[in-house]
Design an enzyme around this catalytic site. Structure first.
Site, PDB file in Angstrom:
ATOM      1  N   HIS A 100       0.836  -1.207   0.000  1.00 29.24           N
ATOM      2  CA  HIS A 100       0.000   0.000   0.000  1.00 29.24           C
ATOM      3  C   HIS A 100       0.876   1.264   0.000  1.00 29.24           C
ATOM      4  CE1 HIS A 100      -3.622   2.360   1.362  1.00 29.24           C
ATOM      5  NE2 HIS A 100      -2.670   3.138   1.839  1.00 29.24           N
ATOM      6  N   GLU A 101       1.797   1.334   0.945  1.00 28.72           N
ATOM      7  CA  GLU A 101       2.657   2.525   1.019  1.00 28.72           C
ATOM      8  C   GLU A 101       3.537   2.635  -0.226  1.00 28.72           C
ATOM      9  OE1 GLU A 101       1.821   4.638   3.150  1.00 28.72           O
ATOM     10  OE2 GLU A 101       0.652   3.334   4.470  1.00 28.72           O
TER      11      GLU A 101
HETATM   12 ZN    ZN Z   1      -2.965   5.220   2.055  1.00 27.81          ZN
END
Ligand code: ZN
Length: 499
Positions: free
Chosen positions: A263-264
């Site tokens: 995600h990051e």
């Molecule tokens: Zn986010």
């Protein structure tokens, strides 16, 4: 002075201010990753001096004169330059129309509210936090009033995070989405097919990190212009030319670290894809929080939970965690990767139930912002709505209205971005799969270049040229829509959860 030369001066100044602000990015990262606990007071003082410097540089009258002059002559500018002036003007107004006394009062109140929230959450003691939340709401309304938005403060705040979005536009998406999503969630969680999450326990942390770095590198994150470190919370910070990612590891929850890091990384890939020659101006900046979240979610969910992704990575996963995964069937592992369950906690939720948590917060923010809900009544309202929307009644405030940090820092209007980002991610996914029909086959070979190049060209390269809805329309042919997300969730999850 000609319009073009004034514009050139403005851009040069914006880029200089960006360099100054990027120092804050490094300081913020350092605070999360490296700062010795005994040095926190010094850092708070450093931050105060630094913020004052940034404020002084951003409010110099010369900058205001250039912006005013370019606003008057905006007809002579091209579309991109008009966006640069519009955004610079918005930031300049924020910094000059808010009285310094208000800014200082808000900063002090936010840091008190954050401390109070940490303590209240630990003890599940809402009463001790309630006066701070009340103050944050008053400050949010006061800020909107300083910017001339006393009549529609919630729209002001939504627009802060997603340019051009309004409460009505969000509502028009969330209402039908909820009607479709609630029965879909029920169908999945009531299925006799149950993932076995006990498969994923006892995964050594060092091997998790080896796997993670291999994945992130292959997705295309440029470690020459970025880093990954350990911190308490996963985040993506820094600057487009120096992206700082963090993650955390749990022996008994390897997917938390994997998916939060992917995600990051999605956020980081967006930052690294912004056109470097424009960084500092709106043309080198992310389009908004929904656009940012669309990038993190597409890599986390559509890519990293797909069959094609696991077809490539499963052998390596089994090699690294041989004693844990011996005898575990591929289908069982894949189902565990795609586990769906109603959780009281938003950040622990899967991609099917997640948006219900956002709708709950949106309903409550509307009422807090128009004062139809008093902060004293928040826990009851939260629990009642949670039962209706999420399908779970919190047993205490720790797993109810005290679970999120956002409101303690005055971030109202932020939550909708998460779901808008999920909508946009699914729209982008549907579009890219039409335009690149063999995308999934390439994933199965560990090749993500076609997707990254497509996102670079269609999203990253545009910077903040378009507002959220216009960006969706330009890239996918329609404005923000709920249908691609619903199609994606049904196609991905119903076969898995059908006995
Ligand atoms: Zn986010």
């Amino acid at each position: 002075m000609t319009t073009q030369s004034t514009y050139a001066l403005l851009c040069a100044e914006l880029k200089r201010l960006d360099k100054l602000e990027s120092i804050g990015g490094v300081l913020g990262w350092d605070e999360q990753v490296n700062l010795p606990p005994g040095s926190a007071d010094l850092r708070a003082e450093q931050n105060a001096v630094y913020s004052e410097l940034v404020h002084r540089e951003w409010t110099r009258p010369q900058l205001g004169e250039w912006i005013a002059s370019l606003r008057e002559r905006s007809g002579e500018l091209d579309e991109g330059a008009r966006r640069v002036v519009e955004e610079a003007g918005r930031k300049y107004d924020e910094r000059t129309k808010l009285p310094p006394e208000f800014v200082a009062r808000k900063a002090a109140a936010s840091s008190r509210a954050y401390q109070a929230w940490v303590a209240a959450r630990g003890a599940s003691d809402y009463a001790s936090y309630e006066p701070h939340l009340r103050e944050q709401i008053e400050l949010a309304l006061e800020q909107a009033a300083h910017l001339g938005r006393e009549a529609d403060p919630y729209n002001y705040w939504i627009d802060q995070f997603d340019p051009g979005m309004t409460q009505a536009a969000v509502e028009a998406l969330f209402t039908p989405l909820r009607e479709e999503l609630v029965p879909l969630v029920r169908q999945i969680v009531e299925s006799p097919v149950k993932p076995d999450e006990s498969l994923l326990r006892g995964f050594p942390v060092d091997a998790q990190e080896v796997f993670l770095r291999e994945v992130i590198t292959r997705l295309g994150f440029d470690f020459k212009r970025g880093r990954l470190d350990r911190a308490v919370h996963p985040f993506c910070g820094g600057h487009p030319l120096d992206v700082r990612l963090t993650t955390r590891f749990h022996v008994d929850n390897p997917l938390d670290s994997l998916f939060s890091s992917v995600h990051e990384t999605g956020h980081g890939l967006y930052e690294q894809g912004l056109p470097p020659e424009h960084v500092g101006t709106a043309l080198g900046e992310a389009a908004g929080m929904a656009a940012h979240e669309s990038q993190s979610r597409i890599w986390e969910n559509q890519v990293a939970r797909s069959r094609a992704f696991w077809r490539y990575w499963e052998p390596r996963y089994r090699e690294l965690f041989a004693d844990r995964l011996d005898g575990v069937e591929s289908d069982a592992l894949y189902l565990a990767v795609n586990a769906v369950a109603i959780s009281p906690i938003r950040v622990d939720s899967d991609e099917v139930t997640y948006n219900l948590h956002i709708m709950l917060r949106f309903e409550l923010e509307k009422r807090l912002m128009d004062r139809s809900l008093d902060t004293r009544d928040l826990p009851g309202a939260w629990n009642e709505l949670s039962a209706q929307i999420v399908g779970h009644r919190p047993r205490n405030d720790r797993e109810g209205c005290l679970q999120d940090v956002h409101w303690s820092g005055g971030a109202f209007g932020y939550f909708p971005s998460y779901t808008l980002g999920n909508l946009l991610a699914a729209q982008l996914w549907e579009t890219v799969n039409k335009q690149i029909p063999d995308l999934q086959e390439r994933f199965a070979e560990g090749d993500y270049r076609p997707l990254l190049d497509w996102l670079r060209q269609n999203v990253h390269a545009l910077g903040k040229r378009y507002k959220t809805d216009a960006l969706a329309r330009r890239v996918t042919g329609t404005g923000l829509s709920i249908h691609p997300l619903l199609r994606y969730l049904r196609e991905h999850y119903l076969p898995l959860y059908t006995a």
